[in-house]
Write a protein that holds these residues in place. Sequence first.
Motif, PDB file in Angstrom:
ATOM      1  N   MET B 226     -97.973 -10.040  24.130  1.00 49.42           N
ATOM      2  CA  MET B 226     -98.119 -10.282  25.177  1.00 49.42           C
ATOM      3  C   MET B 226     -99.054 -11.027  25.853  1.00 49.42           C
ATOM      4  SD  MET B 226    -100.035  -5.865  25.360  1.00 49.42           S
ATOM      5  CE  MET B 226    -100.292  -5.219  23.991  1.00 49.42           C
ATOM      6  N   SER B 227     -98.855 -12.051  25.212  1.00 42.59           N
ATOM      7  CA  SER B 227     -99.214 -12.797  25.694  1.00 42.59           C
ATOM      8  C   SER B 227     -98.522 -13.345  26.289  1.00 42.59           C
ATOM      9  CB  SER B 227    -100.279 -14.018  24.535  1.00 42.59           C
ATOM     10  OG  SER B 227     -99.365 -14.826  24.198  1.00 42.59           O
ATOM     11  N   VAL B 228     -98.765 -15.333  27.453  1.00 41.30           N
ATOM     12  CA  VAL B 228     -98.115 -15.655  27.938  1.00 41.30           C
ATOM     13  C   VAL B 228     -98.269 -17.346  27.672  1.00 41.30           C
ATOM     14  CG1 VAL B 228     -97.115 -16.702  30.140  1.00 41.30           C
ATOM     15  CG2 VAL B 228     -98.200 -14.088  29.830  1.00 41.30           C
ATOM     16  N   ASN B 229     -99.675 -17.588  27.778  1.00 37.87           N
ATOM     17  CA  ASN B 229     -99.601 -18.794  26.428  1.00 37.87           C
ATOM     18  C   ASN B 229     -99.037 -18.682  25.267  1.00 37.87           C
ATOM     19  OD1 ASN B 229    -100.392 -19.326  29.356  1.00 37.87           O
ATOM     20  ND2 ASN B 229    -101.917 -19.277  28.964  1.00 37.87           N
ATOM     21  N   PRO B 230     -98.755 -19.753  24.648  1.00 41.94           N
ATOM     22  CA  PRO B 230     -98.763 -19.651  23.186  1.00 41.94           C
ATOM     23  C   PRO B 230    -100.072 -18.999  22.479  1.00 41.94           C
ATOM     24  CG  PRO B 230     -97.579 -21.274  23.890  1.00 41.94           C
ATOM     25  CD  PRO B 230     -98.635 -21.104  25.190  1.00 41.94           C
ATOM     26  N   ILE B 231    -100.418 -18.472  21.418  1.00 39.67           N
ATOM     27  CA  ILE B 231    -101.522 -18.696  20.804  1.00 39.67           C
ATOM     28  C   ILE B 231    -101.439 -19.488  19.570  1.00 39.67           C
ATOM     29  CG2 ILE B 231    -102.942 -16.840  21.254  1.00 39.67           C
ATOM     30  CD1 ILE B 231    -101.798 -14.622  20.604  1.00 39.67           C
ATOM     31  N   GLN B 232    -102.885 -19.973  19.606  1.00 44.55           N
ATOM     32  CA  GLN B 232    -102.967 -20.426  17.515  1.00 44.55           C
ATOM     33  C   GLN B 232    -102.174 -19.437  17.150  1.00 44.55           C
ATOM     34  OE1 GLN B 232    -106.745 -22.375  17.150  1.00 44.55           O
ATOM     35  NE2 GLN B 232    -105.816 -24.209  17.961  1.00 44.55           N
ATOM     36  N   ASN B 233    -102.164 -20.089  14.995  1.00 40.65           N
ATOM     37  CA  ASN B 233    -101.704 -19.932  14.426  1.00 40.65           C
ATOM     38  C   ASN B 233    -100.685 -18.382  14.155  1.00 40.65           C
ATOM     39  OD1 ASN B 233    -102.815 -21.107  12.568  1.00 40.65           O
ATOM     40  ND2 ASN B 233    -104.481 -20.801  12.532  1.00 40.65           N
ATOM     41  N   ALA B 234     -99.949 -18.114  15.264  1.00 41.14           N
ATOM     42  CA  ALA B 234     -99.052 -16.907  15.648  1.00 41.14           C
ATOM     43  C   ALA B 234     -97.551 -17.297  15.494  1.00 41.14           C
ATOM     44  CB  ALA B 234     -99.946 -16.709  16.915  1.00 41.14           C
ATOM     45  N   PHE B 235     -97.164 -15.995  15.515  1.00 42.11           N
ATOM     46  CA  PHE B 235     -95.826 -15.607  15.556  1.00 42.11           C
ATOM     47  C   PHE B 235     -95.101 -15.612  17.203  1.00 42.11           C
ATOM     48  CE2 PHE B 235     -96.384 -14.365  12.126  1.00 42.11           C
ATOM     49  CZ  PHE B 235     -95.942 -14.241  10.678  1.00 42.11           C
ATOM     50  N   SER B 236     -94.131 -16.118  17.345  1.00 44.80           N
ATOM     51  CA  SER B 236     -93.426 -16.072  18.490  1.00 44.80           C
ATOM     52  C   SER B 236     -92.658 -14.494  18.952  1.00 44.80           C
ATOM     53  CB  SER B 236     -92.446 -16.591  18.825  1.00 44.80           C
ATOM     54  OG  SER B 236     -91.077 -16.129  18.242  1.00 44.80           O
ATOM     55  N   PRO B 237     -93.600 -14.399  20.298  1.00 39.99           N
ATOM     56  CA  PRO B 237     -93.405 -12.897  20.415  1.00 39.99           C
ATOM     57  C   PRO B 237     -92.837 -11.756  20.422  1.00 39.99           C
ATOM     58  CG  PRO B 237     -93.916 -14.389  22.704  1.00 39.99           C
ATOM     59  CD  PRO B 237     -93.499 -15.139  21.446  1.00 39.99           C
ATOM     60  N   TRP B 238     -91.703 -12.410  19.942  1.00 37.81           N
ATOM     61  CA  TRP B 238     -89.931 -12.351  18.955  1.00 37.81           C
ATOM     62  C   TRP B 238     -89.617 -11.862  17.933  1.00 37.81           C
ATOM     63  CZ3 TRP B 238     -87.972  -8.687  22.796  1.00 37.81           C
ATOM     64  CH2 TRP B 238     -87.386  -9.500  24.201  1.00 37.81           C
ATOM     65  N   VAL B 239     -90.893 -12.824  17.265  1.00 35.76           N
ATOM     66  CA  VAL B 239     -90.934 -12.197  15.932  1.00 35.76           C
ATOM     67  C   VAL B 239     -92.272 -11.624  15.647  1.00 35.76           C
ATOM     68  CG1 VAL B 239     -91.241 -13.913  13.427  1.00 35.76           C
ATOM     69  CG2 VAL B 239     -90.169 -14.895  15.469  1.00 35.76           C
ATOM     70  N   ALA B 240     -92.993 -11.308  16.317  1.00 35.31           N
ATOM     71  CA  ALA B 240     -93.814 -10.812  16.454  1.00 35.31           C
ATOM     72  C   ALA B 240     -93.728  -9.142  16.667  1.00 35.31           C
ATOM     73  CB  ALA B 240     -94.911 -10.928  17.245  1.00 35.31           C
ATOM     74  N   ALA B 241     -93.429  -9.070  17.428  1.00 36.18           N
ATOM     75  CA  ALA B 241     -92.299  -7.971  17.653  1.00 36.18           C
ATOM     76  C   ALA B 241     -90.981  -7.530  16.440  1.00 36.18           C
ATOM     77  CB  ALA B 241     -91.528  -7.985  19.386  1.00 36.18           C
ATOM     78  N   MET B 242     -90.973  -8.317  15.723  1.00 38.02           N
ATOM     79  CA  MET B 242     -89.765  -7.922  15.060  1.00 38.02           C
ATOM     80  C   MET B 242     -91.034  -7.221  13.563  1.00 38.02           C
ATOM     81  SD  MET B 242     -86.846  -7.379  15.370  1.00 38.02           S
ATOM     82  CE  MET B 242     -86.137  -6.719  13.618  1.00 38.02           C
ATOM     83  N   ILE B 243     -91.990  -7.848  13.318  1.00 40.59           N
ATOM     84  CA  ILE B 243     -92.727  -8.050  12.409  1.00 40.59           C
ATOM     85  C   ILE B 243     -93.017  -6.660  12.523  1.00 40.59           C
ATOM     86  CG2 ILE B 243     -94.275  -8.373  11.076  1.00 40.59           C
ATOM     87  CD1 ILE B 243     -93.901 -11.459  11.546  1.00 40.59           C
ATOM     88  N   LEU B 244     -93.342  -5.810  13.386  1.00 45.87           N
ATOM     89  CA  LEU B 244     -93.778  -4.662  14.229  1.00 45.87           C
ATOM     90  C   LEU B 244     -92.686  -4.121  13.557  1.00 45.87           C
ATOM     91  CD1 LEU B 244     -96.813  -3.832  14.906  1.00 45.87           C
ATOM     92  CD2 LEU B 244     -95.870  -3.611  16.774  1.00 45.87           C
ATOM     93  N   VAL B 245     -91.824  -3.982  13.929  1.00 47.32           N
ATOM     94  CA  VAL B 245     -90.896  -2.965  13.922  1.00 47.32           C
ATOM     95  C   VAL B 245     -90.748  -2.575  12.022  1.00 47.32           C
ATOM     96  CG1 VAL B 245     -88.467  -2.908  14.288  1.00 47.32           C
ATOM     97  CG2 VAL B 245     -89.674  -3.484  16.510  1.00 47.32           C
ATOM     98  N   ILE B 246     -90.540  -3.516  11.607  1.00 46.35           N
ATOM     99  CA  ILE B 246     -90.115  -3.536  10.083  1.00 46.35           C
ATOM    100  C   ILE B 246     -91.935  -2.791   9.728  1.00 46.35           C
ATOM    101  CG2 ILE B 246     -90.423  -4.686   8.106  1.00 46.35           C
ATOM    102  CD1 ILE B 246     -89.232  -7.501   9.712  1.00 46.35           C
ATOM    103  N   TYR B 247     -92.954  -3.058  10.000  1.00 44.61           N
ATOM    104  CA  TYR B 247     -93.787  -2.340   9.537  1.00 44.61           C
ATOM    105  C   TYR B 247     -93.599  -0.711   9.853  1.00 44.61           C
ATOM    106  CZ  TYR B 247     -97.211  -6.171   9.075  1.00 44.61           C
ATOM    107  OH  TYR B 247     -97.257  -7.374   8.694  1.00 44.61           O
ATOM    108  N   ALA B 248     -93.990  -0.702  10.755  1.00 45.47           N
ATOM    109  CA  ALA B 248     -93.115   1.202  11.779  1.00 45.47           C
ATOM    110  C   ALA B 248     -92.073   1.376  10.783  1.00 45.47           C
ATOM    111  CB  ALA B 248     -92.411   1.076  13.470  1.00 45.47           C
ATOM    112  N   ALA B 249     -90.526   1.216   9.971  1.00 46.19           N
ATOM    113  CA  ALA B 249     -89.868   1.337   9.836  1.00 46.19           C
ATOM    114  C   ALA B 249     -90.315   1.478   8.332  1.00 46.19           C
ATOM    115  CB  ALA B 249     -88.435   0.336  10.069  1.00 46.19           C
TER     116      ALA B 249
END
Lengths: 306, 264
Positions: B226-249
């Motif tokens: 949900m952030s517009v500015n890149p945050i430290q030690n984080a995945f890019s937004p789309w990668v983060a979304a993919m990881i969460l999809v994997i958790y849920a799946a």
Amino acid sequence: MLKIQHLTKRYDDTLALDDLDFEVKPGVVTGFLGPNGSGKSTTMRLILGLDRPTKGSATINGKTYHELKAPLREVGALLDAKAVHPGRTARNHLLSLAASNQIKKARVDEVLEFVGIESVANKKVGGFSLGMSQRLGIAGALLGDPEVLLFDEPVNGLDPEGIRWIREFFRSLANEGRTVFVSSHLMSEMAVSADQIIVIGRGKFITQGSVDDLTATAHGTVFVRASDIHMLTSTLTSNGAEVHEINDLGLTVGGLTSDQVGELAYKAGITILELTPQRASLEEVFMDLTADSVEYGGGKIGVAHD
Amino acid sequence: MTNEVTLLSTMKSEWIKFRSVRSTILGMVVFVILTIGLGILVTSLIHAHWNSPGSQQDHLTFDPVSTSLVGTALAQFAVGVIGSLFITTEYTTGSIRTTLAAVPNRWKLIIAKTGVLKISMLLASEIVCFVAFFIGKAIYGNMDPSIPDTLTNGADLRAVVLGGVYLTLLSVIGFSLGMLLRQSAATISTYVGIVLVIPLVLFFFPKSIQDSLTKFEPSYLGREMMSVNPIQNAFSPWVAAMILVIYAAVLWVCGIMVFQRRDA
Ligand SMILES: Nc1ncnc2c1ncn2[C@@H]1O[C@H](COP(=O)(O)OP(=O)(O)OP(=O)(O)O)[C@@H](O)[C@H]1O
Ligand SMILES: [Mg+2]
């Protein structure tokens, strides 16, 4: 038609069903009788494919429950009347069931009216009395106008008026040619509401037959009055009978038929004054049949003497 | 096909069940009020204090979108509870047996149930996130000309859309935990544990471990999405979304395997 073949179910260390085998025919009310814990509810759950059998199968017109394309249109069941989300209204509960099997909405109002709860159709089920919940459960079972109907202890919690209503209802379903399978642990109940009875105990099949068959096969007794009671007693006991002297005039004889008693008396030269076969009551038959298979027998009630 | 149990007929049935209980309605109300209300509160506060002394540092990291969507941090509990209760109440009330008698195919049932949950949660979440975003935008107004205009660049749109996706996935995680645990209280505590307690525990870990693990936390993935500015030690937004999809799946598949095998 409902067919149970070699049905076996084991829960951890309990053998709930042990190689059950029987058929339930259409056109009659079939009672499914057994003491507490004998496996009646388990059988019902296996028929509906809710639990997986350890061995064997239950089929409806040759198909397992999982093979039915629209199960509610072929089998209607009421297992536990209180197993409904209490926060949902009766109508929404039935609407959701109807939608899954593509049953039209109008049918929901029909069954609500049939069981007589249309006035509370928009009330939450949580506030229903047990009798109202039973009626809602019956409405659910009837939704798909099924040929086969299963009811697990349906009279539990009903008042006498409700019990009469439900008996007549089962009768009319059977008269329409449907298969009606009703469980109970009360013989007296089944004696008045069922045509055919299947008895199980500790998960095993015990016997099957009409109410008359069952009482006939049971060990009835013979009441006899004779000219010489004492001589008759010794004659009969020496032939293996179990004799209870009631008074100077009569005996109750177990273990022999009235024909056998008459013949033995004739050979011994004793005049018979009265000879009456006495049928066991259905309740006695049931107690007799399931005596070895009562899971939770009550302890002996003793009176302390000093 | 007209007289059979189909995926669509099962979804219709589950939709009636989903909308006809108070837990769903209440959960939705709480969800909407928290997301939008908290968004209004936080954006107004930021706006009111924008020119107060010492706020220069904040201006550098200011993110108009994630501050507008700040309510999702609380709303994630509401959506998790909605998802959990949708399946656990079937067990606590015993109605699972009635449900399975009507729809014996368990895959069909769970796919239909999840479908109803996903569609309604996605719809509700997207609406709520966009409303929160536009309210935030209106409140910020022309607070500072140096802030880039929102929605004209793709990052803002992505952040808001992924906000809705985040909440939807969390409701699916709640639902999957419910399939595994069957009891409402146990499911909700486990859910809260995953979303809230794991980050708290990780907070006390040595910095090096913390940095490599934190970015995998569900709620942190949400912040990344949900952030517009890149945050430290984080995945890019789309990668983060993919990881969460994997958790849920993964949780969902585990849930359905157990559900498939278990006696009802
Ligand atoms: N899910 C289960 N897990 C373990 N044991 C079970 C389970 N369901 C039933 N049993 C056991 O199987 C046996 C048969 O139980 P069941 O409920 O089928 O009997 P019943 O004839 O319906 O009894 P009642 O007249 O009390 O309703 C009992 O010993 C019971 O404890
Ligand atoms: Mg029972």
